[in-house]
Design an enzyme around this catalytic site. Sequence first.
Site, PDB file in Angstrom:
ATOM      1  N   ARG A 159       0.814  -1.224   0.000  1.00 50.48           N
ATOM      2  CA  ARG A 159       0.000   0.000   0.000  1.00 50.48           C
ATOM      3  C   ARG A 159       0.839   1.262   0.000  1.00 50.48           C
ATOM      4  O   ARG A 159       0.417   2.288  -0.548  1.00 50.48           O
ATOM      5  CB  ARG A 159      -0.925   0.009   1.219  1.00 50.48           C
ATOM      6  CG  ARG A 159      -1.890  -1.142   1.286  1.00 50.48           C
ATOM      7  CD  ARG A 159      -2.832  -1.162   0.104  1.00 50.48           C
ATOM      8  NE  ARG A 159      -3.757  -2.294   0.201  1.00 50.48           N
ATOM      9  CZ  ARG A 159      -4.468  -2.744  -0.814  1.00 50.48           C
ATOM     10  NH1 ARG A 159      -4.358  -2.183  -2.012  1.00 50.48           N
ATOM     11  NH2 ARG A 159      -5.274  -3.761  -0.660  1.00 50.48           N
ATOM     12  N   LYS A 186       1.956  -3.691  -6.962  1.00 51.94           N
ATOM     13  CA  LYS A 186       1.159  -4.892  -7.219  1.00 51.94           C
ATOM     14  C   LYS A 186       1.947  -5.973  -7.966  1.00 51.94           C
ATOM     15  O   LYS A 186       1.621  -7.157  -7.850  1.00 51.94           O
ATOM     16  CB  LYS A 186      -0.033  -4.529  -8.114  1.00 51.94           C
ATOM     17  CG  LYS A 186      -0.968  -3.491  -7.556  1.00 51.94           C
ATOM     18  CD  LYS A 186      -1.968  -4.127  -6.638  1.00 51.94           C
ATOM     19  CE  LYS A 186      -3.137  -3.195  -6.372  1.00 51.94           C
ATOM     20  NZ  LYS A 186      -4.146  -3.868  -5.537  1.00 51.94           N
ATOM     21  N   GLU A 189      -8.733  -2.331   4.599  1.00 52.86           N
ATOM     22  CA  GLU A 189     -10.101  -2.051   5.036  1.00 52.86           C
ATOM     23  C   GLU A 189     -10.380  -2.621   6.425  1.00 52.86           C
ATOM     24  O   GLU A 189     -11.063  -1.981   7.234  1.00 52.86           O
ATOM     25  CB  GLU A 189     -11.092  -2.666   4.052  1.00 52.86           C
ATOM     26  CG  GLU A 189     -11.083  -2.046   2.678  1.00 52.86           C
ATOM     27  CD  GLU A 189     -11.775  -2.976   1.697  1.00 52.86           C
ATOM     28  OE1 GLU A 189     -12.993  -2.850   1.517  1.00 52.86           O
ATOM     29  OE2 GLU A 189     -11.094  -3.850   1.119  1.00 52.86           O
TER      30      GLU A 189
HETATM   31 MN    MN Z   1      -6.647  -6.278  -6.853  1.00 56.50          MN
END
Ligand code: MN
Length: 373
Positions: A208, A224, A329
Amino acid sequence: MDGFGPDHLPYGVFSVAGGPRRVGVRVDDGADSWVLDLFAATGRPELERPSLNAFMALGPEAWRETRQLAAELAGSLRHAVPLADATLHLPVEVADYVDFYASEHHATNVGRIFRPDGEALLPNWKHLPVGYHGRAGTVVESGTPVVRPTGQRRGPEAPVFGPSTRLDIEAELGFVVGVGSELGSRVPYDAFAEHVFGVVGLNDWSARDIQAWEYVPLGPFLGKSFATSISHWVTPMPALDAAWVDLPGQHPEPLPYLGPGATQGLDIDVEVVVNGEVVSRPPYRTMYWSPAQMLAHLTVNGASLRTGDLFASGTISGAEPDQRGSLLELGWGAEDAFLDDGDEVVLRYNAPGTLGGRITLGEVAGTIAPARA
Ligand code: MN
């Protein structure tokens, strides 16, 4: 052995005692787990390959015949190898890899965390399935250690360089393309079954801190691309015939090429397990965009499909706090919410089967290895 009965019969690639890789089908008989050796049973050359690609390229008629044959072999356990004697491998030679962002709950949560003063969803979100092209060459099989990525992140004055301190997961489903398409043509929303062979579990590992610094204006890149894990088993679409459900609802109505009201989602339950503890249960049935809409959008500009293409759903998050598919989250951005070296993450999936019970899709496991100098 739950979930791998005759209504499932997922495909994988296996070898025995260092021998050649070949295509197999898993079946459990209530006491033991087996891999059916499809090449030994048929002699078909497409099944004596180190990936499913040659078999998938044969198309739906061959898929149907082979699934019928696998069901017959499962009944007698002819050409069956004990799963315990088999080594499993990456099932697909991944051609192109695309990741979508199809959960309204996930997109809303991320928007609120990253842009607390702005609109949670950007203006395009309900008009098209947002996505990006990922890195096919770093799609790895379940169980592959994930080396903590190193890179740049935002610092108080200047960028800081070093191992990611906010390493995360994204619990997703991946869809594997069997039959390609011609450059310049579109794949309409109602041609999904002619192209898509099956489903894999997928973890889109995400750094992140690297992602937050690099993603404007062109989207995810090094945050990623260091690893994406998929399951060893590919669940063929017919095994999910009983899992189709209506979408939660799309307002405003999408453009006609996205087949408003004409496509469905899948009732697949996901479990996120961190160090042996279930931390979340995301429901795939709550996704806003359907798999067929993602495929139609992916090709609406004439981009061709190839055998082995992989497109993923994006993080699966439901409406409830214990249904979120990422640690970002689940911890709502807290600095200590992310993965430590040595942490193990397993994603599990189950869905209604065609015989009234449930099938267990292939799980996706990975353990974090320390960053390398
Ligand atoms: Mn994804």
